[in-house]
Design a protein around this motif. Structure first.
Motif, mmCIF file in Angstrom:
data_model
loop_
_atom_site.group_PDB
_atom_site.id
_atom_site.type_symbol
_atom_site.label_atom_id
_atom_site.label_comp_id
_atom_site.label_asym_id
_atom_site.label_seq_id
_atom_site.Cartn_x
_atom_site.Cartn_y
_atom_site.Cartn_z
ATOM 1 N N HIS A 1 -5.052 6.605 -8.307
ATOM 2 C CA HIS A 1 -5.013 5.529 -7.507
ATOM 3 C C HIS A 1 -5.736 4.263 -7.787
ATOM 4 O O HIS A 1 -6.813 4.536 -8.548
ATOM 5 C CB HIS A 1 -5.619 5.879 -6.066
ATOM 6 N N LEU A 2 -4.982 3.216 -7.815
ATOM 7 C CA LEU A 2 -5.428 1.908 -8.179
ATOM 8 C C LEU A 2 -5.551 0.760 -7.120
ATOM 9 O O LEU A 2 -4.567 0.979 -6.271
ATOM 10 C CB LEU A 2 -4.874 1.417 -9.422
ATOM 11 N N GLY A 3 -6.480 0.124 -6.971
ATOM 12 C CA GLY A 3 -6.615 -1.080 -5.842
ATOM 13 C C GLY A 3 -6.869 -2.292 -6.457
ATOM 14 O O GLY A 3 -7.731 -2.472 -7.496
ATOM 15 N N LEU A 4 -6.374 -3.278 -5.805
ATOM 16 C CA LEU A 4 -6.776 -4.631 -6.260
ATOM 17 C C LEU A 4 -6.751 -5.544 -5.048
ATOM 18 O O LEU A 4 -5.623 -5.757 -4.294
ATOM 19 C CB LEU A 4 -5.641 -5.317 -7.198
ATOM 20 N N GLU A 5 -7.717 -6.328 -4.865
ATOM 21 C CA GLU A 5 -7.951 -7.314 -3.927
ATOM 22 C C GLU A 5 -8.427 -8.506 -4.193
ATOM 23 O O GLU A 5 -9.411 -8.735 -4.974
ATOM 24 C CB GLU A 5 -8.905 -6.462 -2.575
ATOM 25 N N SER A 6 -7.659 -9.687 -3.701
ATOM 26 C CA SER A 6 -8.273 -10.931 -4.274
ATOM 27 C C SER A 6 -8.345 -11.949 -2.883
ATOM 28 O O SER A 6 -7.281 -11.506 -1.853
ATOM 29 C CB SER A 6 -7.295 -11.679 -5.237
ATOM 30 N N VAL B 1 -0.813 0.115 -13.485
ATOM 31 C CA VAL B 1 -0.287 1.093 -12.821
ATOM 32 C C VAL B 1 0.554 2.108 -13.658
ATOM 33 O O VAL B 1 0.706 3.049 -13.504
ATOM 34 C CB VAL B 1 0.578 0.592 -11.459
ATOM 35 N N ALA B 2 1.112 1.346 -14.322
ATOM 36 C CA ALA B 2 2.357 2.007 -15.500
ATOM 37 C C ALA B 2 1.633 2.909 -16.488
ATOM 38 O O ALA B 2 1.823 4.107 -16.558
ATOM 39 C CB ALA B 2 3.057 0.751 -16.244
ATOM 40 N N GLN B 3 0.240 2.346 -16.938
ATOM 41 C CA GLN B 3 -0.568 3.228 -17.613
ATOM 42 C C GLN B 3 -1.133 4.407 -17.189
ATOM 43 O O GLN B 3 -0.995 5.409 -17.618
ATOM 44 C CB GLN B 3 -1.867 2.555 -18.316
ATOM 45 N N GLU C 1 0.924 -1.273 0.177
ATOM 46 C CA GLU C 1 0.048 0.028 0.139
ATOM 47 C C GLU C 1 0.868 1.128 0.008
ATOM 48 O O GLU C 1 1.778 1.463 0.865
ATOM 49 C CB GLU C 1 -0.971 -0.054 1.341
ATOM 50 N N ASN C 2 0.478 2.301 -1.030
ATOM 51 C CA ASN C 2 1.420 3.395 -1.022
ATOM 52 C C ASN C 2 0.327 4.569 -1.428
ATOM 53 O O ASN C 2 -0.858 4.209 -1.627
ATOM 54 C CB ASN C 2 2.566 3.432 -1.753
ATOM 55 N N GLU C 3 0.967 5.516 -1.969
ATOM 56 C CA GLU C 3 0.141 6.703 -2.180
ATOM 57 C C GLU C 3 -0.936 6.319 -3.575
ATOM 58 O O GLU C 3 -1.877 6.755 -3.750
ATOM 59 C CB GLU C 3 0.864 8.127 -2.702
ATOM 60 N N ASN C 4 -0.184 5.789 -4.377
ATOM 61 C CA ASN C 4 -0.838 5.208 -5.857
ATOM 62 C C ASN C 4 -1.517 3.955 -5.940
ATOM 63 O O ASN C 4 -2.196 3.688 -6.766
ATOM 64 C CB ASN C 4 0.212 5.568 -6.822
ATOM 65 N N THR C 5 -1.044 2.978 -4.880
ATOM 66 C CA THR C 5 -1.473 1.771 -5.361
ATOM 67 C C THR C 5 -1.947 1.028 -3.895
ATOM 68 O O THR C 5 -1.365 1.370 -2.713
ATOM 69 C CB THR C 5 -0.536 0.821 -5.872
ATOM 70 N N ASP C 6 -2.810 0.123 -3.836
ATOM 71 C CA ASP C 6 -3.229 -0.540 -2.879
ATOM 72 C C ASP C 6 -3.692 -1.978 -3.283
ATOM 73 O O ASP C 6 -4.625 -2.365 -3.943
ATOM 74 C CB ASP C 6 -4.475 0.102 -1.994
ATOM 75 N N VAL C 7 -2.725 -2.986 -3.030
ATOM 76 C CA VAL C 7 -2.874 -4.371 -3.696
ATOM 77 C C VAL C 7 -2.705 -5.513 -2.440
ATOM 78 O O VAL C 7 -1.999 -5.429 -1.396
ATOM 79 C CB VAL C 7 -1.934 -4.622 -4.540
ATOM 80 N N VAL D 1 -11.673 -7.777 -6.132
ATOM 81 C CA VAL D 1 -12.345 -6.385 -6.176
ATOM 82 C C VAL D 1 -11.125 -5.619 -6.966
ATOM 83 O O VAL D 1 -10.190 -5.365 -6.378
ATOM 84 C CB VAL D 1 -12.756 -6.006 -4.840
ATOM 85 N N GLU D 2 -11.778 -4.878 -7.929
ATOM 86 C CA GLU D 2 -10.769 -3.943 -8.633
ATOM 87 C C GLU D 2 -11.279 -2.501 -8.518
ATOM 88 O O GLU D 2 -12.418 -2.370 -8.733
ATOM 89 C CB GLU D 2 -10.776 -4.278 -10.143
ATOM 90 N N SER D 3 -10.576 -1.559 -7.922
ATOM 91 C CA SER D 3 -11.084 -0.397 -7.573
ATOM 92 C C SER D 3 -10.118 0.773 -8.497
ATOM 93 O O SER D 3 -9.027 0.663 -8.563
ATOM 94 C CB SER D 3 -11.151 0.004 -6.277
ATOM 95 N N ALA D 4 -10.757 1.871 -9.039
ATOM 96 C CA ALA D 4 -10.279 2.652 -9.751
ATOM 97 C C ALA D 4 -11.154 4.121 -9.674
ATOM 98 O O ALA D 4 -11.939 4.125 -10.751
ATOM 99 C CB ALA D 4 -9.660 2.573 -11.178
ATOM 100 N N GLY D 5 -11.402 4.620 -8.475
ATOM 101 C CA GLY D 5 -12.558 5.553 -8.232
ATOM 102 C C GLY D 5 -13.661 4.831 -7.769
ATOM 103 O O GLY D 5 -14.159 4.748 -6.711
ATOM 104 N N SER D 6 -14.316 4.018 -8.617
ATOM 105 C CA SER D 6 -15.273 2.916 -8.256
ATOM 106 C C SER D 6 -14.620 1.706 -8.191
ATOM 107 O O SER D 6 -13.548 1.444 -8.476
ATOM 108 C CB SER D 6 -16.526 3.117 -9.146
ATOM 109 N N SER D 7 -15.637 0.519 -7.629
ATOM 110 C CA SER D 7 -15.148 -0.669 -7.723
ATOM 111 C C SER D 7 -15.883 -1.624 -8.292
ATOM 112 O O SER D 7 -17.330 -1.518 -8.411
ATOM 113 C CB SER D 7 -14.775 -1.063 -6.112
#
Length: 294
Positions: free
Chosen positions: A141-146, A131-133, A87-93, A165-171
């Motif tokens: 911010h992008l999030g990914l949880e499995s 994340v790269a794109q 978890e950091n400023e831009n990603t949460d996985v 659960v994939e999130s980028a604003g909404s999930s």
């Protein structure tokens, strides 16, 4: 950015293997050595699959979880065989990969565990690309949880659900299910329950009726289904027409067939993952038997 992605990949792929799991692999190899000698061309593939299926997080948390693994049906165990979080400023996985053990069928376990590892590997690689794109387009911010959960466990059946659960604003949430016959050591498929493909239309029609009835009874529920005698603003091609031949399903503790749809498949995101329990009497004449669906 490339250094960050490389570091994430190295951390994910270099999770150490606990000694307990090494011993388990050695026992598995020993028990199958005779078969492998008879088929030399399988040695490399078998070894690769075994190594892949034991990429386990050896953290104290995992050691504790391993010691507290519940025994399902007094035989089958479900454990976390790989876990990664950042978890950091831009990603949460946060990725948790399940593993099946104790079925009495090592080949079945290896096949399932390899599949689960490959699923999360593909998720992670796709996440890295996203994340790269995102960085190239100005950040965000992008999030990914499995993860996973056991949704049914009887003397005969174990159903394992894997969620993403994939999130980028909404999930958006999606789920996959495996229903394992613990007695006969097989994974059930939807087609295997029925005598022919007529179940697709019969189940689809029943679900449509359930959708319409639910919307009639509760104005907060919305499904993308045609309403006879009323107009809709949605294009017809976007309305629910039919389940897939291999639609997500499981059999609940009451022995009823449950059909599952991912978020946004047949309804707005506010409805989440939606499920429909199919009355057995509606499909009885198409069932191969009542061994599973009752």
């Amino acid at each position: 950015m490339d250094d960050k992605l490389n570091r994430m990949k190295q951390e994910y792929e270099s999770i150490p293997i606990p000694e307990e799991l090494n011993e388990m692999v050695n026992r598995t190899i020993a028990s199958r050595r005779t078969k492998i000698k008879a088929m030399p061309w399988l040695v490399s593939a078998a070894a690769a699959c075994i190594l892949l299926s034991v990429g386990v997080n050896a953290s104290p948390a995992f050691a504790k979880a391993l010691s507290e693994v519940p025994v399902l049906g007094q035989i089958v165990k479900v454990i976390t065989i790989r876990e990664y979080a950042e978890e950091n400023e831009n990603t949460d996985v946060h990725l948790k990969t399940p593993g099946i053990a104790g079925t009495g069928n090592p080949e079945l376990e290896q096949s399932l565990n390899t599949k689960y590892l490959e699923e999360n590997k593909k998720l992670y690689e796709s996440f890295k690309n996203d994340v790269a794109q995102l960085e190239k387009s100005g950040g965000g911010h992008l999030g990914l949880e499995s993860g996973y959960e056991v949704v049914n466990d009887t003397d005969q059946l174990l159903t394992l659900s894997r969620y993403v659960v994939e999130s980028a604003g909404s999930s958006a949430e999606s789920r996959k299910y495996d229903t394992i016959d613990k007695v006969n050591h097989i994974v059930l498929t939807l087609p295997s329950l029925f005598s022919d493909d007529r179940y697709i239309q019969v189940i689809s029609d029943n679900i449509k009726e359930q959708m319409r009835q639910q919307m009639k009874n509760d104005s907060s529920k919305i499904y993308w289904v045609d309403q006879p005698g009323s107009k809709t603003d949605m294009p017809k091609e976007e309305l629910f027409r039919s389940i897939a031949k291999d639609q997500n399903f499981y059999i609940n503790q009451d022995g009823k067939l449950v059909i599952s749809f991912n978020e946004y498949d047949v309804a707005p995101g506010s409805m989440g993952v939606v499920e429909f329990t199919i009355p057995t009497e509606a499909i009885q004449y198409l069932l191969v038997s009542n061994e599973y669906v009752q």
